[in-house]
Write a protein that holds these residues in place. Structure first.
Motif, PDB file in Angstrom:
ATOM      1  N   ALA A  55       0.718  -1.158   0.166  1.00  0.00           N
ATOM      2  CA  ALA A  55      -0.061   0.124   0.005  1.00  0.00           C
ATOM      3  C   ALA A  55       0.924   1.270  -0.237  1.00  0.00           C
ATOM      4  O   ALA A  55       0.416   2.254  -0.335  1.00  0.00           O
ATOM      5  CB  ALA A  55      -0.828  -0.072   1.391  1.00  0.00           C
ATOM      6  N   ASP A  56       1.963   1.203   0.482  1.00  0.00           N
ATOM      7  CA  ASP A  56       2.981   2.189   0.607  1.00  0.00           C
ATOM      8  C   ASP A  56       3.718   2.563  -0.583  1.00  0.00           C
ATOM      9  O   ASP A  56       4.742   3.375  -0.885  1.00  0.00           O
ATOM     10  CB  ASP A  56       3.823   2.328   1.989  1.00  0.00           C
ATOM     11  N   GLY A  57       3.619   1.393  -1.878  1.00  0.00           N
ATOM     12  CA  GLY A  57       4.346   1.682  -2.754  1.00  0.00           C
ATOM     13  C   GLY A  57       5.770   0.788  -3.101  1.00  0.00           C
ATOM     14  O   GLY A  57       6.569   0.839  -3.860  1.00  0.00           O
ATOM     15  N   THR A  58       6.125   0.201  -1.857  1.00  0.00           N
ATOM     16  CA  THR A  58       7.298  -0.770  -1.752  1.00  0.00           C
ATOM     17  C   THR A  58       6.662  -2.012  -2.738  1.00  0.00           C
ATOM     18  O   THR A  58       5.812  -2.615  -2.623  1.00  0.00           O
ATOM     19  CB  THR A  58       7.354  -1.216  -0.625  1.00  0.00           C
ATOM     20  N   ILE A  59       7.800  -2.360  -3.664  1.00  0.00           N
ATOM     21  CA  ILE A  59       7.880  -3.473  -4.464  1.00  0.00           C
ATOM     22  C   ILE A  59       8.641  -4.445  -3.763  1.00  0.00           C
ATOM     23  O   ILE A  59       9.770  -4.393  -3.376  1.00  0.00           O
ATOM     24  CB  ILE A  59       8.378  -3.218  -5.693  1.00  0.00           C
ATOM     25  N   GLN A  60       7.959  -5.683  -3.645  1.00  0.00           N
ATOM     26  CA  GLN A  60       8.757  -7.001  -3.037  1.00  0.00           C
ATOM     27  C   GLN A  60       8.897  -8.067  -4.072  1.00  0.00           C
ATOM     28  O   GLN A  60       7.696  -8.342  -4.659  1.00  0.00           O
ATOM     29  CB  GLN A  60       8.145  -7.357  -1.878  1.00  0.00           C
ATOM     30  N   VAL A  61       9.977  -8.836  -4.197  1.00  0.00           N
ATOM     31  CA  VAL A  61      10.210  -9.945  -5.015  1.00  0.00           C
ATOM     32  C   VAL A  61      10.242 -11.445  -4.102  1.00  0.00           C
ATOM     33  O   VAL A  61      11.282 -11.129  -3.455  1.00  0.00           O
ATOM     34  CB  VAL A  61      11.113  -9.751  -6.112  1.00  0.00           C
TER      35      VAL A  61
END
Length: 662
Positions: free
Chosen positions: A30-36
Motif C-alpha cells: 500500500a505504501d508503494g514498496t515493491i517486493q519480489v
C-alpha cells in the motif's frame, strides 16, 4: 501468466507471477514498496522502494519475456551475452499513478531505465511483445502507447477509446492487440486500425486473455484467426465471457460465460493439448475464493457454466473461539504440470505462498491453515551497525526539552548518562528532581505566548478525532464559528490529515444539509491553506469526486432557489401589509354633528302633546297649524333666529304659548 493488475482502487494491490521457470512473485504494498518473493524457497529476494513511492504509487506490474537461446555457429558465447539474457528475463515493469513506467532489474537490484512522456495520467495495464521486445501500455488519458525499450522513447501513440483504457492483451501471433475501455477493440498492430469491436460489459474491463485452441492454425492470416478465443472480465460483473475472434460470423454476443460469486481479480489459463481434453481456468474473485473450470470448447452455451471446484482457505480459530475465519486468496497461477496451483493468500504485509494439488472431483474444498504456527516467509534484511561517536569529557550533553532549549546538565548528571546505554556500577544515577532542575524550565515562559505547546488546542483535537474517528472530538471542533480560529486550526494540522478532513466535511454535508453554512467555512480554509499540497496529489480527482458532485448539484439548484426566494419574499411582504392594515384602529366617534331646526321643533311638539289633556286637542291642532304657518313665514329668518338662540342660551318658544297669545 501475470495476475490482473488493479485498475481500480476497489481491487487489491497489484501482483504478478513470473514465467514458471523463474518462480517469482512480485507484490506491491500500500505504501508503494515493491517486493519480489521466491515461490519455491519461500523467501524475500528483492525489495525496492521507488523514490516517488508516496506520490506515484504502483498501479500495475508485468514481467518482461525471456529471450530465447538462438542457435549460433560460434562454439563459445561471451559471458556478457548470457548476463544480458538473464537480465532481460528478470526485468520487472512497474506502472505508476503519474504515468511514469519504471524498469527494475532483479539481477542487479536497481532501476535500469525510466519511461517518461507517454502518459500524463494513471497507467492501468502493461504488456510486453514476445517478438520485437516492444512495450505497450494504456492509461486513464484514453491513449495506448507503444514504447521502444532500447531507446526508452515513445514509438507510437494513438487514442484507444473515448474513456479510459483499462486493460490490454497481445495476440499469440504478435499481430493483434486487444484493448478494453467502454468496449473491447481488436487492433491491427501494423496499421493501428480497429478490426472488430465487442460489447458485453457495462463496467471497466479488468482482465483480458487470449486462449488459443488446438484447432487454431498458424497458416491462417492474422486478420482471420479462426478458432481463436479470448476471455474478458469486468469490475462489477460476476461473469467471465468467452469471445471468438472470427471474420465470417461477427457474433454480437459471447460464445459462453463462466459464473462467479464476485467480480474477478486474477485469472490464469492452462490450455488443452488436444480437442478432446478440456482447458482449465482458474479465477480468483473479489470475495477471496478460487473457482476452477474445466470445459471443452465445442459450441455456444446460453447458460453460464458453473465452476467444477471452489477453493477456500480458513484459519483453525483461537482457543476461545473455534469458528474458522476465512483467509482471502489474492492470486493463483497454474504450475507447469497443470495439476497443481500456486496460491498467494494473506496480505501484502504477511504473504503466504503455497503449492496445492487440487482434486476437481470435490465441488468444494476448504483448506484449514494455522497462520500463527505456520513458518512465514522470512525477510533477510541487512543489519546496519550503529557506531557510537567518541565524546570528549569537556563536551556538553543536551537533553530533550523545549525546542531551542540549550541548557546543559551538571557535570555529575552528564557523566552518568552514557551514549551506549551502559552505566558502571559505581556511577550514581541522577534523580528525576536533578534532571528537572537541569532542564531549567521557566513556568512563566511556558504560560506566556510561545511557551510549551498546548495539547488541548483545536488542531490537536481535530487530528485526534480524524485518526480515531471520534464523533465527540469532531463535534467540539466543528462547533467553532469564528473564521479566524477556523483558518488557524486548519493551517496547523499536518498534511496527512487534509484528505481525511475533506472526507469528513463531505460526509457532514451529505448527512445534515443545514450545517452547510458552517462546513463551507472549513472547506474554504482547507483550500486556502493547503492548496499547494492538494495540487501535488496525483489521485486528487477520484478523492474529491464526491465533493465535486455535491457542490455541482447544489450550484445547479441555486438559480431555481433564488427565483423561489423572490416569489416567497413578495408573498410574505403582501401578507404582512394586509395584516398591518387589519390591525389599524379607526375611531367611531364623530368630531362634528349637525342637526336641523325642524327636527328640534318636532321633538318639542311631541313632548307638549304628552302633558296636555284630551280636552284641548282641537286647540292643539289649531296651534300646530299656526306654528307650521309661522314657521313657513319665518323660514327666511331661520338662520338669524338660530344664532340668537345660541347666544342667549334660550330654546325656541313653546307652540302652546304662541296659540294663547293669538
Amino acid at each position: 501468466m501475470a495476475a490482473a493488475g488493479g485498475v481500480c482502487e476497489l481491487l487489491p494491490p497489484p501482483c504478478a507471477f513470473s514465467p514458471p521457470l523463474r518462480g517469482l512473485l512480485a507484490l506491491s504494498g500500500a505504501d508503494g514498496t515493491i517486493q519480489v518473493w521466491d515461490t519455491q524457497g519461500g523467501g524475500l529476494k528483492r525489495e525496492y522502494v521507488p523514490s516517488a513511492h508516496l506520490s506515484a504509487t504502483c498501479t500495475c506490474l508485468a514481467w518482461a519475456p525471456g529471450r530465447g537461446h538462438k542457435e549460433s555457429h560460434q562454439k563459445k558465447k561471451r559471458k556478457a551475452e548470457a548476463a544480458d539474457q538473464e537480465e532481460q528475463y528478470d526485468l520487472l515493469t512497474i506502472g505508476t499513478a503519474t504515468g511514469t513506467i519504471l524498469l527494475y532489474s532483479i539481477v542487479k537490484g536497481e532501476l535500469q531505465s525510466k519511461l517518461v512522456g507517454g502518459h500524463d495520467s494513471r497507467v492501468n495495464c502493461i504488456r510486453w511483445h514476445q517478438g520485437n521486445g516492444c512495450l505497450y501500455s494504456c492509461s486513464e488519458d484514453k491513449h495506448i502507447v507503444e514504447w521502444n525499450t532500447q531507446t526508452c522513447k515513445v514509438k507510437c501513440k494513438w487514442k484507444g477509446d473515448n474513456s479510459s483504457v483499462s486493460s490490454l492483451c497481445i495476440g499469440p501471433d504478435g499481430k493483434m492487440l486487444l484493448s478494453a475501455g467502454r468496449t473491447i477493440k481488436l487492433w491491427d498492430l501494423e496499421t493501428k486500425e480497429v478490426f472488430r469491436q465487442f460489447t458485453g460489459h457495462s463496467a471497466a474491463v479488468t482482465s483480458l486473455m487470449f486462449m488459443p485452441t488446438p484447432s487454431s492454425s498458424e497458416s491462417l492470416p492474422s486478420h482471420d484467426p479462426m478458432g481463436l478465443y479470448f476471455l474478458s472480465g469486468a469490475l462489477h460483473d460476476r461473469l467471465i465471457s468467452v469471445w471468438q475472434v472470427r471474420s465470417e460470423k461477427k457474433e454480437k454476443s459471447a460464445v459462453l460465460s463462466f459464473s462467479l460469486t464476485e467480480s474477478p481479480v486474477c485469472m490464469d489459463l492452462a490450455p488443452s493439448d488436444s480437442k478432446e481434453k478440456p482447458l482449465k481456468l482458474a479465477v480468483v474473485c473479489r470475495d477471496g475464493q478460487l473457482h476452477l473450470f474445466e470445459h471443452v470448447l465445442n459450441g455456444n452455451h446460453k447458460k453460464p457454466l458453473q465452476p467444477t471446484c471452489t477453493v477456500q482457505i480458513a484459519t483453525s480459530g483461537s482457543d476461545k473461539d473455534s469458528t474458522p475465519k476465512p483467509v482471502p486468496i489474492l492470486a493463483a497461477n497454474f504450475c507447469p504440470d497443470k495439476q497443481s496451483v500456486l496460491l498467494y493468500y494473506g496480505s501484502t504485509m504477511q504473504p503466504f505462498i503455497e503449492r496445492v494439488e487440487l482434486k476437481t472431483d470435490e465441488p468444494h474444498i476448504c483448506l484449514i491453515r494455522d497462520l500463527q504456527k505456520t513458518v512465514t516467509l522470512r525477510k533477510d534484511m541487512p543489519v546496519t551497525k550503529v557506531k557510537t561517536p567518541v565524546v570528549n569529557s569537556d563536551s556538553k550533553v543536551l537533553v530533550p526539552g523545549i525546542a531551542g532549549h540549550s541548557s546543559a546538565l551538571p557535570a555529575a548528571a552528564a557523566l552518568s548518562i552514557k551514549l551506549d546505554g551502559k552505566r558502571k556500577p559505581r556511577d550514581k544515577e541522577a534523580s528525576i528532581e536533578d534532571r528537572l532542575d537541569a532542564m531549567d524550565i521557566d513556568s512563566s515562559a511556558a504560560q506566556s505566548k510561545g511557551g510549551l505547546p498546548q495539547t488541548d488546542s483545536l488542531a490537536v483535537l481535530l487530528v485526534q478525532g480524524l485518526e480515531s474517528n471520534d464523533a465527540n472530538f469532531l463535534n467540539k471542533v466543528f462547533l467553532s464559528r469564528n473564521e479566524s480560529m477556523i483558518r488557524k486550526t486548519v493551517a496547523r494540522i499536518p498534511v496527512y490529515a487534509v484528505i481525511p478532513l475533506v472526507n469528513e466535511i463531505t460526509k457532514r454535508l451529505h448527512g445534515n444539509p443545514t450545517n452547510a453554512l458552517l462546513m463551507v467555512k472549513w472547506l474554504k480554509a482547507v483550500f486556502v491553506s493547503h492548496a499547494s499540497y492538494l495540487s501535488t496529489l496525483p489521485d486528487l480527482v477520484p478523492q474529491l469526486g464526491t465533493l465535486y458532485q455535491l457542490v455541482e448539484s447544489r450550484v445547479k439548484t441555486l438559480h431555481k432557489l433564488s427565483r423561489l426566494n423572490g416569489k416567497l419574499y413578495l408573498l410574505v411582504t403582501q401578507v404582512a401589509a394586509y395584516e398591518k392594515a387589519q390591525r389599524t384602529h379607526v375611531s367611531q366617534e364623530a368630531k362634528l354633528v349637525y342637526e336641523e331646526e325642524s327636527s328640534e321643533e318636532e321633538s318639542s311638539e311631541e313632548l307638549m302633546a304628552d302633558h296636555e289633556s284630551d280636552d284641548n286637542w282641537e286647540e292643539e291642532e289649531e296651534t300646530g297649524s299656526g306654528a307650521e304657518a309661522r314657521s313657513s313665514e319665518d323660514e327666511s329668518e331661520e338662520d338669524a333666529d338660530m344664532s340668537v338662540d345660541k347666544v342667549n342660551g334660550d330654546s325656541d318658544g313653546d307652540p302652546g304659548n304662541e296659540s294663547e297669545e293669538e
